[in-house]
Design a protein around this motif. Structure first.
Motif, PDB file in Angstrom:
ATOM      1  N   GLY A   1       8.235 -48.612 -27.273  1.00  0.00           N
ATOM      2  CA  GLY A   1       8.264 -49.527 -28.393  1.00  0.00           C
ATOM      3  C   GLY A   1       6.902 -49.871 -28.947  1.00  0.00           C
ATOM      4  N   ALA A   2       5.851 -49.241 -28.412  1.00  0.00           N
ATOM      5  CA  ALA A   2       4.511 -49.534 -28.900  1.00  0.00           C
ATOM      6  C   ALA A   2       4.352 -49.078 -30.352  1.00  0.00           C
ATOM      7  N   SER A   3       3.438 -49.686 -31.023  1.00  0.00           N
ATOM      8  CA  SER A   3       3.224 -49.412 -32.440  1.00  0.00           C
ATOM      9  C   SER A   3       2.840 -47.953 -32.667  1.00  0.00           C
ATOM     10  N   GLY A   4       3.594 -47.294 -33.512  1.00  0.00           N
ATOM     11  CA  GLY A   4       3.247 -45.945 -33.933  1.00  0.00           C
ATOM     12  C   GLY A   4       3.837 -44.828 -33.123  1.00  0.00           C
ATOM     13  N   VAL A   5       4.477 -45.114 -31.989  1.00  0.00           N
ATOM     14  CA  VAL A   5       5.012 -44.038 -31.159  1.00  0.00           C
ATOM     15  C   VAL A   5       6.170 -43.341 -31.867  1.00  0.00           C
ATOM     16  N   GLY A   6       7.138 -44.142 -32.367  1.00  0.00           N
ATOM     17  CA  GLY A   6       8.281 -43.547 -33.049  1.00  0.00           C
ATOM     18  C   GLY A   6       7.873 -42.803 -34.303  1.00  0.00           C
ATOM     19  N   GLU A   7       6.936 -43.365 -35.047  1.00  0.00           N
ATOM     20  CA  GLU A   7       6.471 -42.698 -36.264  1.00  0.00           C
ATOM     21  C   GLU A   7       5.735 -41.406 -35.928  1.00  0.00           C
ATOM     22  N   LEU A   8       5.028 -41.411 -34.801  1.00  0.00           N
ATOM     23  CA  LEU A   8       4.235 -40.238 -34.431  1.00  0.00           C
ATOM     24  C   LEU A   8       5.109 -39.051 -34.056  1.00  0.00           C
ATOM     25  N   ILE A   9       6.204 -39.326 -33.338  1.00  0.00           N
ATOM     26  CA  ILE A   9       7.049 -38.220 -32.887  1.00  0.00           C
ATOM     27  C   ILE A   9       8.132 -37.869 -33.904  1.00  0.00           C
ATOM     28  N   SER A  10       8.158 -38.584 -35.034  1.00  0.00           N
ATOM     29  CA  SER A  10       9.177 -38.279 -36.042  1.00  0.00           C
ATOM     30  C   SER A  10       8.935 -36.921 -36.693  1.00  0.00           C
ATOM     31  N   GLU A  11       7.677 -36.443 -36.678  1.00  0.00           N
ATOM     32  CA  GLU A  11       7.360 -35.154 -37.286  1.00  0.00           C
ATOM     33  C   GLU A  11       7.852 -33.975 -36.452  1.00  0.00           C
ATOM     34  N   VAL A  12       8.300 -34.244 -35.232  1.00  0.00           N
ATOM     35  CA  VAL A  12       8.711 -33.157 -34.353  1.00  0.00           C
ATOM     36  C   VAL A  12      10.017 -32.540 -34.829  1.00  0.00           C
TER      37      VAL A  12
END
Length: 576
Positions: free
Chosen positions: A117-128
């Protein structure tokens, strides 16, 4: 006569349909509880379906979440991620911190785990996208592989403790040793340095079983408070030989810490009190309360000098002798076997130990290596001399409770029944013990009254050496539970030891449905060459979250992968 007008027949039909209805309802109810659909599980948790029939005071905390681990898995592999220049060790039992050692093995690094839930984790792996293995390219510093570790762990707020400096500058931290105390409040670390010099003559008298064919080292044990980030105590053991790799020679139970010296063939017992190691006693050479004020003048000490048998060996020999029934028809043969093996028992050495509880300790004795250790040739059908003995010894009473050979079927049954207690590690999240492939295999195949004695003895020879168990050497990760998931234990297992790299991703299947749940892609990066060093892979698992770090090593080259949960990842079923 019309049967429909018969009231007894109508009662019969109502009873029959009511039974059928109840059966259908219960079948649907059980299927709903066994469903692995994530939406069904969330609805069951909200409606307390999973709590039906359970006792709140006997259920471990968060037990009902066990089923979620089959739906939320580390299904995404991020290949070749960038990590700081450290040696990663393991997570704390509560999963809030990750321990690591500096490259010079002088400092301890403590990374705070920020979670998914840390900031940016979900956004970072969304490109996968939907892929199971993301192989990043070299597209600059902003790529996923260069930033995912920093998003998961607070690398900018790392706490660094310089342990080996000043008077301890000659020591280096052993990066394969760490033992947590008091549920992760403290961690016990070890540093060592090579020692040159001969043993004192008095040591051979004080420790008659001294095994002087080992290289001696000096050791320092640090007790680190992970909450305050300070060293609370140091224990210095000069000129000793302790196997500390993979926590081999140290055992912990509650606040007791046992350290086995292979050099002096004894066990040091300490107790952790407010972050400090308080010595209680030394087990081995002499019984408690022995009068040391005896003459040590034994003349010239050489190879022919006869020294007394140590206390534990005297207890073992006495136990074995008293086990012989003088009124038995085979008593004569058993006495002959006892005296035949007397020399072997007298010269055996202590190789491993484990604290079963605060009072019971399990010891494994093995044959003392000889200068020219040549295995004798055995005739067909001849049973070799036992090379191992397993001894259960009480600390307070100083009594031997049991002695077993390495082919003992009775010891095998003890391992099967009490292996969860002997592993002495539990998940703080669910309270479960690790489920191991050997234990699962034993329960599936060897618990059968129809098995022959020879078959059971061979099974004992195969599985009895699994004890004593090294303390905290198994991962409590729910994704490695062998009774829930089926996988190749030659490539990964709860035992925290490096494994050979596989040529294909490691497949995890649901043991009930046989469906593929996720894959760990940690494939070998070089072609298999029999003349080259093997490429190994070690896994660091989070205690309960779907996060696994894999470390691949080839010669002096390290590659790091991160395996984590991604709701967009589609796990492809295995093709027929």
């Amino acid at each position: 006569m019309c049967y429909y007008n018969n009231r007894y027949y109508r009662y019969f039909l109502q009873f029959r349909f009511s039974r059928l209805t109840r059966h259908l309802i219960m079948t649907a109810y059980n299927l709903r509880l066994q469903s692995q659909n994530l939406v069904h599980m969330l609805q069951n948790r909200e409606s307390c379906y999973t709590r039906v029939g359970s006792k709140f005071n006997q259920s471990p905390y968060l037990t009902y979440e066990r089923g979620f681990y089959k739906c939320i898995t580390p299904c995404l592999t991020i290949d070749y991620v960038a990590v700081p220049l450290v040696y990663l060790r393991k997570f704390t039992p509560d999963g809030s911190k990750l321990l690591a050692f500096s490259h010079d093995q002088r400092s301890l690094h403590i990374y705070k785990y920020k979670g998914f839930g840390a900031s940016g984790v979900g956004e970072l792996i969304s490109e996968v996208g939907e892929t199971e293995c993301y192989i990043a390219g070299n597209r600059g510093p902003g790529t996923l592989k260069n930033t995912i570790f920093d998003r998961l762990f607070a690398t900018n707020d790392v706490r660094i403790l310089r342990l080996c400096q000043g008077d301890y500058g000659r020591f280096y931290l052993h990066r394969e040793f760490s033992v947590f105390l008091e549920n992760g409040r403290y961690v016990l670390l070890a540093a060592m340095c090579i020692l040159h010099g001969a043993l004192a003559t008095a040591d051979y008298i004080s420790y008659p079983d001294l095994f002087d064919k080992l290289d001696a080292f000096s050791y320092i044990f640090f007790v680190v408070d992970l909450v305050l980030g300070v060293v609370t105590d140091r224990l210095f053991l000069p000129q000793d030989s302790i196997v500390i790799g993979h926590n081999h020679g140290i055992s912990v139970h509650d606040s007791l810490v046992a350290i086995m010296s292979r050099l002096y063939q004894c066990i040091y017992i300490y107790e952790v009190v407010a972050g400090r190691l308080v010595k209680r006693e030394t087990i081995g050479p002499r019984p408690r309360g022995f009068i040391d004020e005896v003459s040590s003048d034994i003349g010239v000490l050489d190879a022919n000098t006869i020294l007394p048998i140590t206390h534990i060996k005297q207890r073992v020999l006495s136990f074995l002798y008293r086990q012989i029934d003088a009124n038995s028809s085979r008593s004569s043969q058993r006495y002959q076997d006892f005296y035949k093996n007397f020399d072997f028992l007298e010269h055996m050495i202590m190789e491993k130990m484990q604290l079963v509880n605060r009072d019971l300790i399990l010891l494994r004795f093995e044959e003392r290596p000889k200068d020219n250790d040549i295995t004798p040739l055995l005739t067909l059908g001849e049973i070799p001399t036992p090379r191992r003995f397993y001894v259960f010894y009480t600390i307070l009473g100083e009594q031997v409770m049991g002695v077993y050979q390495d082919d003992s079927v009775e010891l095998l049954q003890i391992i099967l029944q009490f292996y969860d207690q002997m592993r002495n590690v539990r998940s703080l999240h669910t309270g479960d013990a690790p489920s191991l492939p050997p234990q699962f295999f034993l329960k599936q195949n060897f618990v059968d009254a129809n098995k022959t004695i020879n078959f059971m003895r061979q099974a004992a020879l195969r599985f009895n050496p699994s004890v004593p168990v090294s303390t905290q050497s198994y991962s409590p990760s729910p994704y490695l539970k062998y009774n829930e998931f089926s996988y190749d234990d030659r490539l990964i297992s709860p035992l925290e030891r490096p494994k050979p790299c596989s040529t294909e991703p490691i497949v995890f299947r649901d043991r009930t449905t046989k469906l593929v749940k996720f894959r760990l892609s940690a494939k070998a990066r070089r072609q298999n060459n029999p003349l080259a060093p093997r490429e190994l892979c070690a896994f660091i698992c989070h205690p309960f979250e779907p996060l696994i770090l894999s470390i691949q090593k080839y010669s002096h080259i390290y590659a790091y992968n991160i395996h984590l949960y991604n709701h967009n990842t589609v796990v492809v079923p295995e093709s027929a």
